[in-house]
Scaffold this motif. Structure first.
Motif, PDB file in Angstrom:
ATOM      1  N   VAL A 160      53.923  43.167  57.346  1.00 42.53           N
ATOM      2  CA  VAL A 160      54.286  41.773  57.046  1.00 42.53           C
ATOM      3  C   VAL A 160      53.333  41.197  56.002  1.00 42.53           C
ATOM      4  N   GLY A 161      52.055  41.490  56.124  1.00 41.16           N
ATOM      5  CA  GLY A 161      51.083  40.995  55.145  1.00 41.16           C
ATOM      6  C   GLY A 161      51.319  41.559  53.762  1.00 41.16           C
ATOM      7  N   LEU A 193      52.438  39.705  50.303  1.00 36.83           N
ATOM      8  CA  LEU A 193      51.730  39.888  49.041  1.00 36.83           C
ATOM      9  C   LEU A 193      52.704  40.256  47.924  1.00 36.83           C
ATOM     10  N   ALA A 194      53.618  41.165  48.203  1.00 37.37           N
ATOM     11  CA  ALA A 194      54.610  41.570  47.202  1.00 37.37           C
ATOM     12  C   ALA A 194      55.523  40.395  46.833  1.00 37.37           C
ATOM     13  N   ALA A 195      55.879  39.569  47.812  1.00 35.67           N
ATOM     14  CA  ALA A 195      56.722  38.406  47.526  1.00 35.67           C
ATOM     15  C   ALA A 195      55.998  37.416  46.630  1.00 35.67           C
ATOM     16  N   TRP A 200      57.291  36.400  42.868  1.00 37.54           N
ATOM     17  CA  TRP A 200      57.631  35.038  42.483  1.00 37.54           C
ATOM     18  C   TRP A 200      56.876  34.587  41.239  1.00 37.54           C
ATOM     19  N   GLY A 201      55.996  35.433  40.739  1.00 39.81           N
ATOM     20  CA  GLY A 201      55.300  35.104  39.508  1.00 39.81           C
ATOM     21  C   GLY A 201      53.981  34.390  39.705  1.00 39.81           C
ATOM     22  N   PHE A 230      46.218  38.328  45.257  1.00 35.31           N
ATOM     23  CA  PHE A 230      45.310  39.294  45.864  1.00 35.31           C
ATOM     24  C   PHE A 230      44.166  38.640  46.623  1.00 35.31           C
ATOM     25  N   ALA A 231      44.040  37.336  46.555  1.00 38.25           N
ATOM     26  CA  ALA A 231      43.036  36.633  47.354  1.00 38.25           C
ATOM     27  C   ALA A 231      43.385  36.692  48.841  1.00 38.25           C
TER      28      ALA A 231
END
Length: 78
Positions: A27-28, A32-34, A38-39, A46-47
């Protein structure tokens, strides 16, 4: 001095811990990929990676050591 080999129950505990923690890690990483999709600036996306990894490792350690397997005491835990 050699280190002892893990017993079968230790290997089972590690596998069980990985099984229990893997949905939270997934899920995490999907989150992150989402954010990246979304730009959002990659630095901000990455924070959130270190907290995801920290809590995944913390959960893995807790499940590996048997966080829910301890018997309940009748004296209120004292």
């Amino acid at each position: 001095m050699t280190t002892p080999l893990p017993t079968e129950s230790e290997a089972t505990n590690r596998r069980r811990a990985a099984l229990f923690v893997s949905p939270f890690l997934a899920v995490g990483l999907v989150n992150l990929a989402a954010l990246l999709g979304w730009g959002m600036d990659p630095l901000w996306a990455f924070a959130i990676l270190p907290p995801i990894l920290f809590f995944t490792v913390l959960g893995w350690i807790a499940f590996r050591t048997g966080v829910g397997d301890r018997p309940a005491t009748g004296d209120g835990g004292q």
